[in-house]
Scaffold this motif. Structure first.
Motif, PDB file in Angstrom:
ATOM      1  N   ILE A   1       1.009  -1.022   0.137  1.00 16.14           N
ATOM      2  CA  ILE A   1      -0.044  -0.151   0.018  1.00 16.14           C
ATOM      3  C   ILE A   1       0.809   1.309  -0.026  1.00 16.14           C
ATOM      4  CG2 ILE A   1      -2.076   0.993   0.972  1.00 16.14           C
ATOM      5  CD1 ILE A   1      -2.497  -1.801   0.322  1.00 16.14           C
ATOM      6  N   PRO A   2       0.936   1.934  -1.089  1.00 12.08           N
ATOM      7  CA  PRO A   2       1.916   3.198  -1.102  1.00 12.08           C
ATOM      8  C   PRO A   2       1.323   4.395  -0.268  1.00 12.08           C
ATOM      9  CG  PRO A   2       0.536   3.188  -3.162  1.00 12.08           C
ATOM     10  CD  PRO A   2       0.291   1.780  -2.450  1.00 12.08           C
ATOM     11  N   HIS A   3       1.915   5.299   0.038  1.00 11.05           N
ATOM     12  CA  HIS A   3       1.636   6.644   0.736  1.00 11.05           C
ATOM     13  C   HIS A   3       0.811   6.402   1.746  1.00 11.05           C
ATOM     14  CE1 HIS A   3       3.899   8.989  -1.936  1.00 11.05           C
ATOM     15  NE2 HIS A   3       3.684   8.247  -3.124  1.00 11.05           N
ATOM     16  N   VAL A   4       0.950   5.398   2.788  1.00  6.90           N
ATOM     17  CA  VAL A   4       0.260   5.348   3.912  1.00  6.90           C
ATOM     18  C   VAL A   4       0.792   6.589   4.871  1.00  6.90           C
ATOM     19  CG1 VAL A   4      -0.232   4.067   6.152  1.00  6.90           C
ATOM     20  CG2 VAL A   4      -0.149   2.842   3.713  1.00  6.90           C
ATOM     21  N   GLN A   5      -0.107   7.401   5.299  1.00  7.78           N
ATOM     22  CA  GLN A   5       0.318   8.618   5.905  1.00  7.78           C
ATOM     23  C   GLN A   5      -0.276   8.821   7.435  1.00  7.78           C
ATOM     24  OE1 GLN A   5      -1.046  11.835   3.488  1.00  7.78           O
ATOM     25  NE2 GLN A   5       0.910  11.755   2.178  1.00  7.78           N
ATOM     26  N   ASP A   6      -0.858   7.721   7.703  1.00 10.09           N
ATOM     27  CA  ASP A   6      -1.848   7.837   8.987  1.00 10.09           C
ATOM     28  C   ASP A   6      -2.336   6.494   9.474  1.00 10.09           C
ATOM     29  OD1 ASP A   6      -4.174   7.767   7.585  1.00 10.09           O
ATOM     30  OD2 ASP A   6      -4.108   9.886   7.336  1.00 10.09           O
TER      31      ASP A   6
ATOM     32  N   VAL B   1       1.413  -4.859   3.595  1.00  8.70           N
ATOM     33  CA  VAL B   1       2.841  -4.122   3.445  1.00  8.70           C
ATOM     34  C   VAL B   1       2.337  -2.730   3.208  1.00  8.70           C
ATOM     35  CG1 VAL B   1       5.111  -3.876   2.750  1.00  8.70           C
ATOM     36  CG2 VAL B   1       3.790  -6.136   2.554  1.00  8.70           C
ATOM     37  N   VAL B   2       2.871  -1.796   4.355  1.00  6.31           N
ATOM     38  CA  VAL B   2       2.723  -0.411   4.248  1.00  6.31           C
ATOM     39  C   VAL B   2       3.944   0.418   3.837  1.00  6.31           C
ATOM     40  CG1 VAL B   2       0.636  -0.191   5.741  1.00  6.31           C
ATOM     41  CG2 VAL B   2       2.962   0.100   6.694  1.00  6.31           C
ATOM     42  N   MET B   3       3.723   1.214   2.821  1.00  9.83           N
ATOM     43  CA  MET B   3       4.996   2.141   2.497  1.00  9.83           C
ATOM     44  C   MET B   3       4.822   3.323   3.215  1.00  9.83           C
ATOM     45  SD  MET B   3       5.735   1.390  -1.652  1.00  9.83           S
ATOM     46  CE  MET B   3       7.409   2.036  -1.729  1.00  9.83           C
ATOM     47  N   ILE B   4       6.169   3.754   3.547  1.00 10.78           N
ATOM     48  CA  ILE B   4       6.344   4.925   4.286  1.00 10.78           C
ATOM     49  C   ILE B   4       6.869   5.816   3.168  1.00 10.78           C
ATOM     50  CG2 ILE B   4       7.156   6.029   6.454  1.00 10.78           C
ATOM     51  CD1 ILE B   4       4.788   4.178   6.851  1.00 10.78           C
ATOM     52  N   GLU B   5       6.387   7.007   2.918  1.00 14.74           N
ATOM     53  CA  GLU B   5       6.893   7.599   1.718  1.00 14.74           C
ATOM     54  C   GLU B   5       6.519   9.285   2.096  1.00 14.74           C
ATOM     55  OE1 GLU B   5       6.494   5.517  -2.310  1.00 14.74           O
ATOM     56  OE2 GLU B   5       4.511   5.212  -1.402  1.00 14.74           O
ATOM     57  N   ASP B   6       6.157   9.474   3.156  1.00 14.39           N
ATOM     58  CA  ASP B   6       5.833  10.910   3.446  1.00 14.39           C
ATOM     59  C   ASP B   6       6.439  11.360   4.805  1.00 14.39           C
ATOM     60  OD1 ASP B   6       3.715  11.445   0.849  1.00 14.39           O
ATOM     61  OD2 ASP B   6       3.361   9.819   1.821  1.00 14.39           O
ATOM     62  N   LYS B   7       6.775  12.601   4.834  1.00  9.97           N
ATOM     63  CA  LYS B   7       7.101  13.243   5.943  1.00  9.97           C
ATOM     64  C   LYS B   7       6.138  12.898   7.169  1.00  9.97           C
ATOM     65  CE  LYS B   7       8.564  17.663   8.267  1.00  9.97           C
ATOM     66  NZ  LYS B   7       8.878  19.102   8.125  1.00  9.97           N
ATOM     67  N   GLN B   8       4.771  13.318   6.872  1.00  7.73           N
ATOM     68  CA  GLN B   8       3.618  13.101   7.701  1.00  7.73           C
ATOM     69  C   GLN B   8       3.534  11.585   8.114  1.00  7.73           C
ATOM     70  OE1 GLN B   8      -0.329  14.068   5.950  1.00  7.73           O
ATOM     71  NE2 GLN B   8      -1.335  12.982   7.309  1.00  7.73           N
TER      72      GLN B   8
ATOM     73  N   LEU C   1       7.479  -1.066   4.094  1.00  4.94           N
ATOM     74  CA  LEU C   1       8.584  -0.953   3.157  1.00  4.94           C
ATOM     75  C   LEU C   1       8.862   0.560   2.890  1.00  4.94           C
ATOM     76  CD1 LEU C   1      10.211  -1.893   0.643  1.00  4.94           C
ATOM     77  CD2 LEU C   1       7.887  -1.784  -0.653  1.00  4.94           C
ATOM     78  N   GLU C   2      10.287   0.913   2.988  1.00  5.63           N
ATOM     79  CA  GLU C   2      10.616   2.226   2.819  1.00  5.63           C
ATOM     80  C   GLU C   2      10.320   2.714   1.402  1.00  5.63           C
ATOM     81  OE1 GLU C   2      13.544   3.185   0.784  1.00  5.63           O
ATOM     82  OE2 GLU C   2      15.202   1.908   1.513  1.00  5.63           O
ATOM     83  N   GLY C   3      10.312   4.196   1.387  1.00  5.24           N
ATOM     84  CA  GLY C   3      10.073   4.705  -0.084  1.00  5.24           C
ATOM     85  C   GLY C   3      10.938   5.856   0.012  1.00  5.24           C
ATOM     86  N   ALA C   4      12.251   5.716  -0.088  1.00  4.29           N
ATOM     87  CA  ALA C   4      13.353   6.882   0.124  1.00  4.29           C
ATOM     88  C   ALA C   4      12.971   8.112  -1.016  1.00  4.29           C
ATOM     89  CB  ALA C   4      14.619   6.203   0.065  1.00  4.29           C
ATOM     90  N   ALA C   5      12.515   7.474  -2.018  1.00  5.35           N
ATOM     91  CA  ALA C   5      12.692   8.516  -3.344  1.00  5.35           C
ATOM     92  C   ALA C   5      11.519   9.818  -3.144  1.00  5.35           C
ATOM     93  CB  ALA C   5      12.114   7.455  -4.629  1.00  5.35           C
ATOM     94  N   ASP C   6      10.227   8.975  -2.902  1.00  2.00           N
ATOM     95  CA  ASP C   6       9.307   9.868  -2.460  1.00  2.00           C
ATOM     96  C   ASP C   6       9.530  10.756  -1.053  1.00  2.00           C
ATOM     97  OD1 ASP C   6       7.326  10.041  -4.702  1.00  2.00           O
ATOM     98  OD2 ASP C   6       6.691   7.932  -4.051  1.00  2.00           O
ATOM     99  N   LEU C   7      10.171  10.071  -0.131  1.00  2.00           N
ATOM    100  CA  LEU C   7      10.498  10.747   1.119  1.00  2.00           C
ATOM    101  C   LEU C   7      11.430  11.863   0.712  1.00  2.00           C
ATOM    102  CD1 LEU C   7      11.116   8.008   3.874  1.00  2.00           C
ATOM    103  CD2 LEU C   7       9.760   9.999   4.036  1.00  2.00           C
ATOM    104  N   SER C   8      12.304  11.634   0.008  1.00  2.00           N
ATOM    105  CA  SER C   8      13.067  12.922  -0.373  1.00  2.00           C
ATOM    106  C   SER C   8      12.229  14.159  -0.854  1.00  2.00           C
ATOM    107  CB  SER C   8      14.155  12.555  -1.488  1.00  2.00           C
ATOM    108  OG  SER C   8      13.580  12.125  -2.659  1.00  2.00           O
ATOM    109  N   GLN C   9      11.454  13.737  -1.622  1.00  2.00           N
ATOM    110  CA  GLN C   9      10.451  14.651  -2.187  1.00  2.00           C
ATOM    111  C   GLN C   9       9.513  15.654  -1.192  1.00  2.00           C
ATOM    112  OE1 GLN C   9       8.441  15.076  -6.281  1.00  2.00           O
ATOM    113  NE2 GLN C   9       7.132  13.722  -5.159  1.00  2.00           N
ATOM    114  N   SER C  10       9.251  14.946  -0.290  1.00  2.00           N
ATOM    115  CA  SER C  10       8.309  15.099   0.849  1.00  2.00           C
ATOM    116  C   SER C  10       9.018  16.119   1.751  1.00  2.00           C
ATOM    117  CB  SER C  10       7.840  13.893   1.655  1.00  2.00           C
ATOM    118  OG  SER C  10       7.009  14.251   2.695  1.00  2.00           O
ATOM    119  N   TYR C  11      10.521  15.745   1.981  1.00  2.00           N
ATOM    120  CA  TYR C  11      11.395  16.470   2.677  1.00  2.00           C
ATOM    121  C   TYR C  11      12.066  17.816   2.060  1.00  2.00           C
ATOM    122  CZ  TYR C  11      11.341  13.704   6.734  1.00  2.00           C
ATOM    123  OH  TYR C  11      10.787  12.935   7.722  1.00  2.00           O
ATOM    124  N   GLY C  12      11.578  18.143   0.673  1.00  2.00           N
ATOM    125  CA  GLY C  12      11.898  19.180  -0.020  1.00  2.00           C
ATOM    126  C   GLY C  12      13.264  19.063  -0.638  1.00  2.00           C
ATOM    127  N   VAL C  13      13.841  17.701  -0.704  1.00  2.00           N
ATOM    128  CA  VAL C  13      15.088  17.447  -1.604  1.00  2.00           C
ATOM    129  C   VAL C  13      14.852  16.395  -2.504  1.00  2.00           C
ATOM    130  CG1 VAL C  13      16.639  18.286   0.333  1.00  2.00           C
ATOM    131  CG2 VAL C  13      15.780  16.006   0.541  1.00  2.00           C
TER     132      VAL C  13
END
Length: 258
Positions: A94-99, A147-154, A172-184
């Protein structure tokens, strides 16, 4: 018919498992991934257009070579979860699980009552009547992984509440989208991104939920192993294939000057 989830079994026994994202919807390529020795494949229906019949054939290809099939579904699509599981997936990503609410909805759509409310079906998974449906329900709830993907700062900030949701089997980590979420964007080795990944892994261990890493270098792999991580996704078939094709061509081109 529903088979044992070999990835779940291997992790329970302390063994290390390796998977690959499949973004090229070809049954032959899925077979190759299994024949190459991978333990699981994640068929990507978030970024790749795959119709229901095609998805079934990709999963059949995985089953034919003892490759455990998972499916990454589009964000927030409970119908896609249902179709993936009815097609034979042994897990949904499941992508972009934020909460916690999003995580809870994923479990609800993936499991039969009393753990969820997945719609009942008597098709492919129970062997078209070969398996008693009540038995299938029990086995499906025990075998299928969420499996939840953590891809956001939230999501990083809400990680403890997400991990407390009953029925979450892996992160499952999602470093690529995480980088975008952190502004980098695409700076996946930025300190903020690395700190976020380390925090996610640490909290996963604290909640006794498996963490799946995507190592970008051999040193990454070794570091995660030292921290007790036993599940790895080694990239995507498109990039692996592209690198192999370039390397193959370069071998022959380099011979021109010898």
């Amino acid at each position: 018919m529903l088979r044992p989830n070999e990835v779940r079994l291997a992790l329970a026994e302390g063994r290390t498992v390796y998977g690959l994202f499949c973004a090229i919807p070809s049954p032959s390529l899925v077979e190759m991934i299994g024949c190459a020795g991978y333990d699981f494949v994640i068929v990507d229906t978030e970024h790749t257009g795959v119709d229901p019949q095609e998805l079934e054939n990709l999963i059949r290809a995985a089953e034919s070579v003892a490759l455990t099939p998972f499916v990454r579904v589009p964000k927030g699509d409970s119908g896609a979860i249902l179709r993936a599981l009815d097609a034979g997936a042994m897990g949904v990503v499941i992508p972009h699980v934020q909460d916690a609410e999003t995580a809870r909805a994923a479990v609800y759509a993936s499991r039969y009552a009393p753990e969820g409310m997945r719609s009942l079906n008597s098709g492919r998974q129970p062997g078209f009547g070969e398996l008693v449906l009540t038995e299938y329900i029990s086995r499906a709830n025990a075998e299928i992984m969420v499996v939840v993907m953590i891809e956001d700062k939230q999501a990083v900030e809400a990680i403890d509440s997400i991990l407390k949701v009953p029925g979450i089997d892996m992160v499952l980590e999602g470093a690529a989208d995480l980088s975008q979420s952190y502004g980098v964007p695409w700076q996946i080795r930025h300190p903020q991104v690395l700190d976020a990944l380390a925090h996610i892994a640490k909290r996963s261990q604290a909640h006794n939920v498996r963490y799946c890493a995507i190592p970008r270098t051999p040193d990454d792999h070794s570091a995660w192993l030292e921290q007790g991580v036993r599940c790895f996704v080694l990239g995507e078939d498109r990039s692996v294939t592209a690198r192999a094709l370039r390397a193959h061509l370069n071998i022959h081109r380099s011979a021109e000057g010898s």
